[in-house]
Design an enzyme around this catalytic site. Structure first.
Site, short mmCIF file in Angstrom:
data_model
loop_
_atom_site.label_atom_id
_atom_site.label_comp_id
_atom_site.label_asym_id
_atom_site.label_seq_id
_atom_site.Cartn_x
_atom_site.Cartn_y
_atom_site.Cartn_z
CE LYS A 88 -1.93 -1.01 4.25
NZ LYS A 88 -0.48 -2.00 4.70
CG HIS A 216 0.69 -1.31 11.95
ND1 HIS A 216 1.41 -0.09 12.21
CD2 HIS A 216 0.73 -1.29 10.60
CE1 HIS A 216 2.13 0.79 11.67
NE2 HIS A 216 1.74 -0.51 10.55
CD GLU A 293 1.57 -6.65 8.50
OE1 GLU A 293 1.05 -5.09 9.14
OE2 GLU A 293 1.22 -7.59 8.47
N PRO A 294 7.27 -3.28 6.74
CG PRO A 294 9.36 -3.89 6.29
CD PRO A 294 7.88 -4.77 6.84
C1 LIG Z 1 -0.93 -3.56 8.59
C2 LIG Z 1 -0.58 -2.45 7.77
N1 LIG Z 1 0.85 -3.14 7.64
C3 LIG Z 1 1.65 -2.19 7.56
C4 LIG Z 1 1.71 -0.65 7.30
C5 LIG Z 1 3.12 -0.23 6.60
O1 LIG Z 1 2.97 0.42 7.61
P1 LIG Z 1 4.94 1.67 8.08
O2 LIG Z 1 4.35 2.64 6.07
O3 LIG Z 1 4.38 2.65 8.85
O4 LIG Z 1 5.37 0.67 8.19
C6 LIG Z 1 0.47 -0.18 7.31
C7 LIG Z 1 0.35 0.77 7.05
O5 LIG Z 1 -1.23 1.77 7.58
C8 LIG Z 1 -1.11 -1.46 7.70
O6 LIG Z 1 -2.22 -0.77 7.51
#
Ligand SMILES: Cc1ncc(COP(=O)(O)O)c(C=O)c1O
Length: 449
Positions: A88, A216, A293-294
């Site tokens: 995403k 998270h 899940e970075p």
């Molecule tokens: C379920 C989940 N995993 C991973 C992420 C990625 O987070 P970040 O970009 O802060 O590492 C997000 C971000 O909204 C999320 O909702």
């Protein structure tokens, strides 16, 4: 138009129904930085090229070396934690291909994200469908394409999953203390610890397998201790599971790591705290696999945006608040209109609470003796909310000049729209010869001719 036009609406994704129909070019064009060329050299050349072709579209340069360096840093600091890149955050083909070359897993939030990743030839076991609230049709899609690992946080989701993906390998997402994060996700997602045991039982009653726990700490986390608390909470859920006869084997510590250098807490500090907590609560002999899940960690600093000044207005100030009475503070404000703005790449300024500050700088060399003017930078659309910066002091720009903005890889392109008909910025991935050969990238990228 002087009125605020409302929220930014992401542009439609260029994908269709099935894996076969997903739009992803078979190969992705890339430029190789040979003969010692740097990214700045590349940007300068690109600006000249575009100028001579009368092309004034915004563009990104993506350093694949930057992504590779982040990966090496991850592996050095968090050797026990396998990253599942959060699609995403930035679903550009160049990025996803790089992640695939680095053999990371993928965190997908929807059917389309799963399609994109599968279309790269990634096997479904490398995907976690990490969204706790999933449309039925997306769960069915995951099921028919072998994506079994998915998160849940409530009974209704269990009921849906039991209807259409009875073989799912479930991960219970828990709500954790995310008060130190810029984007708090536990307000919306995650089971409370008090309801965890009940949910584990319910899954069992429905014949569903729960293999682990996820959380998270929130995006843009500013305190490493948040991870320690969350890992301790996850341990409690593992212990509850044990009492119920469950042998869970997966811990997913989510995302939340900053992707820029001058952040409040360095990645190394997060890592130290995480490693310590894992040692305490999930030592290697626990047999628990650890994943994360970075998102922004991998991509933020790898992207530089180049935006062009396509219009300019000079406004005479009635009263110059900033004037100190000297010649160096002229009594006028410069208004520059850039070809990218808040409805485009810079939508992060409204939509990403963890990215509130951008620092545009001139693409050309600036002499210290050059006079600075108070300048307002506007985006290209007719909406007045489309203001990039309210007031910055920079030398005078002319139509056709370029500005650069670093750290533009996270939650930028994926949130941009083509409002008013301004197209999304073009993307130029670049890589050094060394990384090109080390990762054998010729199999997945085309060298741009
Ligand atoms: C379920 C989940 N995993 C991973 C992420 C990625 O987070 P970040 O970009 O802060 O590492 C997000 C971000 O909204 C999320 O909702």
């Amino acid at each position: 138009m002087e009125e605020h036009m409302g929220h930014v609406i992401p542009a439609p994704v260029t994908t269709k129904g099935s894996v076969e129909q997903v739009w992803f070019p078979k190969n992705c064009d890339i430029d190789i930085l040979d003969n010692g060329r740097t990214i700045r050299d590349f940007i300068d050349i690109k600006i000249k090229e575009l100028g001579s072709a009368d092309n004034d579209e915004p563009f990104y340069v993506v350093s694949l070396d930057g992504i590779f360096e982040k990966h090496l840093r991850w592996r050095t600091n968090l050797p026990r934690v396998k990253p599942f890149y959060a699609v995403k955050c930035n679903n550009e083909a160049a990025v996803l291909r790089m992640m695939s070359a680095l053999d990371t897993g993928f965190d997908c939030a929807s059917k389309v994200e799963i399609q994109l990743v599968l279309s790269l030839g990634v096997t479904p076991d490398k995907i976690i469908y990490a969204h706790t609230t999933k449309p039925l049709s997306h769960i069915k899609y995951a099921c028919t394409h072998g994506v079994d690992t998915m998160t849940f946080d409530c009974e209704d989701e269990l009921l849906k999953i039991s209807r259409c993906h009875a073989k799912a390998r479930l991960v219970l997402r828990i709500a954790v203390d995310d008060s130190a994060s810029k984007i708090r996700l536990s307000l919306k997602f995650g089971a409370r610890l008090e309801s965890a045991a009940q949910l584990l039982c319910r899954a069992g009653e429905l014949g569903l397998e729960v293999i682990g726990v996820s959380f998270h700490v929130g995006s843009g986390c500013t305190q490493s201790s948040a991870f320690k608390l969350a890992i301790a909470d996850a341990r409690r859920v593992f212990d509850m599971g044990k009492l119920l006869g469950l042998q869970m084997s997966l811990l997913d510590i989510g995302g939340g790591f900053s992707g820029i250098e001058d952040c409040l807490v360095e990645f190394e500090e997060f890592s130290e705290v995480i490693n310590g907590a894992l040692e305490e609560f999930f030592p290697p002999d626990s047999g628990v696999q650890i994943i994360a899940e970075p998102g922004r960690y991998y991509v933020d600093s790898a992207f530089t945006l180049a935006a062009n000044v396509f219009a300019k207005r000079v406004i005479a100030d009635d009263m110059d608040e900033h004037s100190d009475g000297e010649d160096s503070s002229p009594d006028r404000t410069m208004m520059y209109y850039l070809n990218d703005g808040l409805y485009g790449s810079l939508s992060c300024l409204i939509n990403d609470a963890a990215h509130t500050n951008i620092e545009p700088y001139l693409a050309r060399v600036v002499e210290s003796s050059e006079q600075r003017f108070r300048s307002v930078l506007w985006g290209p659309t007719c909406d007045s909310i489309d203001k990039v910066t309210d007031s910055c002091w920079i030398p005078e720009l002319n139509v056709g000049d370029w500005l650069l903005i670093d750290n533009m890889g996270a939650y930028s392109i994926c949130l941009s729209t083509d409002f008013n008909g301004f197209e999304r910025a073009h993307i130029y991935p670049v890589v050094s010869t060394k990384t090109w050969h080390t990762l054998n990238l010729s199999e997945i990228y085309n060298i741009r001719q």
